[in-house]
Motif scaffolding. Structure first.
Motif, PDB file in Angstrom:
ATOM      1  N   VAL A  57       0.857  -1.184   0.000  1.00  0.00           N
ATOM      2  CA  VAL A  57       0.000   0.000   0.000  1.00  0.00           C
ATOM      3  C   VAL A  57       0.897   1.239   0.000  1.00  0.00           C
ATOM      4  CG1 VAL A  57      -1.821   1.280   1.159  1.00  0.00           C
ATOM      5  CG2 VAL A  57      -1.789  -1.220   1.279  1.00  0.00           C
ATOM      6  N   THR A 146      -3.148   4.781  -1.952  1.00  0.00           N
ATOM      7  CA  THR A 146      -4.184   5.484  -1.214  1.00  0.00           C
ATOM      8  C   THR A 146      -3.640   6.838  -0.773  1.00  0.00           C
ATOM      9  OG1 THR A 146      -5.817   5.283   0.573  1.00  0.00           O
ATOM     10  CG2 THR A 146      -3.588   4.561   1.081  1.00  0.00           C
ATOM     11  N   ILE A 290      -9.231  -1.208   0.782  1.00  0.00           N
ATOM     12  CA  ILE A 290      -7.895  -1.486   0.230  1.00  0.00           C
ATOM     13  C   ILE A 290      -7.723  -2.984   0.040  1.00  0.00           C
ATOM     14  CG2 ILE A 290      -5.431  -1.396   0.749  1.00  0.00           C
ATOM     15  CD1 ILE A 290      -5.997   1.280   2.219  1.00  0.00           C
TER      16      ILE A 290
END
Length: 295
Positions: A57, A146, A290
């Motif tokens: 991420v 993100t 996510i």
């Protein structure tokens, strides 16, 4: 709800989000020579099956692209994701500072053109090699990007670089190798953000003011860079008075007109900051969004 109650709740949400101590990364790597050109890496905190790798991420912090707000405020969120089994890359980038001759009472301008965009592009380009060295537990083939608020804008922009005008220095010849984008209360549509004076006209400042806005908008506004072909979800609190729901909806509408479906997850009784607050239920929703793209 009365305005004073709404304001009190928003203040409490912000206080909670910023109450967590910063979490130091496991390792940091530079992607350039400037002190702000650095990425902090967090290894997965939960057990990973033998021989398996964790999804990666990439986190881009918010703060209206202004210098006082750096990556440290989002490190509890990065750590939260690491404790959920993700490998995390928390990206810093250059932001706006005081203008020459300006005193602190005026506050810093939002962003630095073109430095802010230079940095995000350079960080994304350097990331695969840096991950191999600094975060061997990560699987770069399962990368989700993100970002929160201004960082949500940058996440959407980073996923759309292949759609930039041909003369853009940041343009890529193919879509970014991403599983998806999860943008959290993003400043995703500059026209709507301008109408609502989001963050004191931050998007206008980011592009250098009215003199440059029209000519630079095609290079910077995610709502003009569609369809991306990359799975995208926006997570938005319905009571967000920092980046209101209308901004996310404007981006989703622009995507639909371009023939692309963008998911919009609206959270009741949630403002701007719970999305990155590990103590808030909204943060768990973000982690699940996510995970749906990453796993």
């Amino acid at each position: 709800m009365p305005d004073d109650s709404a304001a009190a709740r928003a203040a409490a949400e912000e206080e909670s989000a910023f109450s967590h101590p910063a979490v130091d990364p496991d390792v940091s790597s530079a992607y350039g020579d400037h002190p702000d050109q650095v990425i902090d890496f967090y290894t997965p905190r939960s057990e990973i099956p033998a021989g398996a790798l964790a999804p990666l991420v990439v986190v881009l912090h918010g703060g209206a692209w202004r210098a006082p707000y750096d990556r440290r405020h989002i490190t509890p969120f990065a750590d939260y994701l690491a404790r959920r089994g993700f490998a995390v890359a928390n990206v810093e980038y250059r932001r706006g500072a005081l203008l020459p001759g300006q005193d602190a009472s005026g506050g810093p301008v939002a962003g630095r053109w073109p430095d802010t965009f230079d940095d995000v592009a350079a960080a994304m380009d350097a990331l695969p090699a840096l991950v191999r060295d600094a975060l061997p537990q990560a699987d770069p083939r399962r990368t989700v990007i993100t970002g929160h608020s201004a960082g949500g804008h940058l996440a959407l922009w980073a996923a759309a670089r292949h759609l930039l005008p041909q003369d853009a220095a940041w343009r890529t010849d193919r879509p970014a190798p991403l599983r998806g984008v999860v943008a959290l209360a993003p400043i995703a549509d500059f026209a709507m953000a301008g109408k609502l004076d989001v963050c004191g006209g931050a998007a206008l400042q980011l592009l250098g003011g009215e003199e440059h806005f029209a000519s630079r908008q095609p290079y910077a506004d995610p709502a003009l860079l569609l369809p991306t072909g990359i799975a995208t979800t926006l997570v938005q609190g319905r009571t967000d008075d920092v980046v209101p729901q209308a901004v996310a909806e404007a981006y989703a509408d622009a995507a639909a007109k371009a023939g692309e479906v963008v998911g919009v997850t609206l959270l009741e009784d949630v403002g701007h900051f719970p999305l990155i607050d590990p103590a808030a239920d909204a943060c768990a929703v973000v982690a699940e969004e996510i995970a749906q793209l990453a796993w």
